[in-house]
Write a protein that holds these residues in place. Sequence first.
Motif, short mmCIF file in Angstrom:
data_model
loop_
_atom_site.label_atom_id
_atom_site.label_comp_id
_atom_site.label_asym_id
_atom_site.label_seq_id
_atom_site.Cartn_x
_atom_site.Cartn_y
_atom_site.Cartn_z
N SER A 1 0.81 -1.22 0.00
CA SER A 1 0.00 0.00 0.00
C SER A 1 0.85 1.27 0.00
N TYR A 2 2.13 1.17 0.34
CA TYR A 2 2.97 2.37 0.34
C TYR A 2 4.37 2.14 -0.23
N HIS A 3 4.59 1.00 -0.89
CA HIS A 3 5.85 0.71 -1.57
C HIS A 3 5.54 0.24 -2.98
N SER A 4 6.57 0.15 -3.80
CA SER A 4 6.44 -0.35 -5.16
C SER A 4 5.87 -1.76 -5.15
N VAL A 5 4.79 -1.96 -5.89
CA VAL A 5 4.14 -3.27 -5.97
C VAL A 5 5.12 -4.32 -6.48
N LEU A 6 5.90 -3.97 -7.49
CA LEU A 6 6.86 -4.91 -8.06
C LEU A 6 7.92 -5.31 -7.04
N LEU A 7 8.44 -4.34 -6.29
CA LEU A 7 9.47 -4.65 -5.30
C LEU A 7 8.91 -5.48 -4.14
N VAL A 8 7.70 -5.20 -3.72
CA VAL A 8 7.08 -5.98 -2.65
C VAL A 8 6.83 -7.41 -3.14
N PHE A 9 6.30 -7.55 -4.33
CA PHE A 9 6.05 -8.89 -4.87
C PHE A 9 7.37 -9.66 -5.02
N THR A 10 8.40 -9.02 -5.56
CA THR A 10 9.69 -9.67 -5.77
C THR A 10 10.31 -10.11 -4.45
N GLY A 11 10.37 -9.20 -3.49
CA GLY A 11 10.95 -9.54 -2.19
C GLY A 11 10.18 -10.65 -1.50
N GLY A 12 8.86 -10.57 -1.54
CA GLY A 12 8.03 -11.60 -0.91
C GLY A 12 8.20 -12.95 -1.57
N MET A 13 8.19 -12.99 -2.88
CA MET A 13 8.31 -14.27 -3.58
C MET A 13 9.69 -14.89 -3.40
N LEU A 14 10.74 -14.07 -3.40
CA LEU A 14 12.08 -14.63 -3.16
C LEU A 14 12.15 -15.28 -1.78
N ALA A 15 11.56 -14.65 -0.80
CA ALA A 15 11.54 -15.22 0.56
C ALA A 15 10.76 -16.53 0.58
N LEU A 16 9.60 -16.55 -0.07
CA LEU A 16 8.77 -17.75 -0.08
C LEU A 16 9.42 -18.88 -0.87
N LEU A 17 10.14 -18.55 -1.94
CA LEU A 17 10.89 -19.56 -2.69
C LEU A 17 11.95 -20.20 -1.80
N LEU A 18 12.67 -19.39 -1.05
CA LEU A 18 13.73 -19.89 -0.17
C LEU A 18 13.17 -20.76 0.95
N VAL A 19 12.20 -20.24 1.69
CA VAL A 19 11.66 -20.96 2.84
C VAL A 19 10.96 -22.25 2.41
N SER A 20 10.22 -22.20 1.31
CA SER A 20 9.54 -23.40 0.81
C SER A 20 10.55 -24.44 0.32
N GLY A 21 11.60 -23.97 -0.34
CA GLY A 21 12.65 -24.88 -0.80
C GLY A 21 13.31 -25.61 0.36
N MET A 22 13.57 -24.87 1.43
CA MET A 22 14.14 -25.49 2.63
C MET A 22 13.19 -26.55 3.18
N GLY A 23 11.90 -26.24 3.19
CA GLY A 23 10.90 -27.19 3.70
C GLY A 23 10.83 -28.46 2.88
N VAL A 24 10.89 -28.33 1.56
CA VAL A 24 10.84 -29.50 0.68
C VAL A 24 12.07 -30.37 0.87
N VAL A 25 13.24 -29.76 0.97
CA VAL A 25 14.48 -30.54 1.15
C VAL A 25 14.44 -31.29 2.48
N ILE A 26 14.01 -30.63 3.53
CA ILE A 26 13.93 -31.28 4.84
C ILE A 26 12.92 -32.43 4.80
N GLY A 27 11.77 -32.18 4.21
CA GLY A 27 10.73 -33.22 4.13
C GLY A 27 11.17 -34.42 3.32
N ASP A 28 11.86 -34.19 2.21
CA ASP A 28 12.33 -35.28 1.37
C ASP A 28 13.40 -36.09 2.10
#
Length: 187
Positions: free
Chosen positions: A31-58
Amino acid sequence: MDLTPLIASFLLVAVAELGDKTQLAIIALSSYHSVLLVFTGGMLALLLVSGMGVVIGDALTMIIPMLIIRVASAILFLAFGVYTILSRKEEQVEKSNSKHTALSVFSMITLMELGDKTQLAVIALAAEYSAPLLVYAGVIMAFTIITGLGVLIGSRLMKLIPSRLIKLGSGIVFILFGIVFLANAAL
């Protein structure tokens, strides 16, 4: 090819994250930052955390017998479902005015998701299905849609759907997955 891991991961994460603290943070930040930067930062974090979860689970499937993983996963999902439905706590989101928006969003979302119910769910799904790439793909598809909704129309969506209904739906989905995992363990 069995797409159950992909579909199950997608549905669980999409429902669980709708209206979750991560999406609320994305809504507030966008609501007060660049939509593209918020989306990019959020998705990079979610890619990292989810990747860690998949590796641990496997990796768990190589160490622990599958029956124990299935029963533990079922109990975990049932507990999350009950907790989500009975929880009375409302999520609070603090505003941030960082000059480095993408990095700030990345850091915030990474810390919010580490050990979160969604990361634990990803670990359980990867262990349950032994299909880490399909689980990861389903999780990332769900996070992309939910993060996109949060960035683009999240604030309107939250006005249309009461948070109590979102919590109830998330809780029911966790409980249903717990029941399915218990049934698989019994068979």
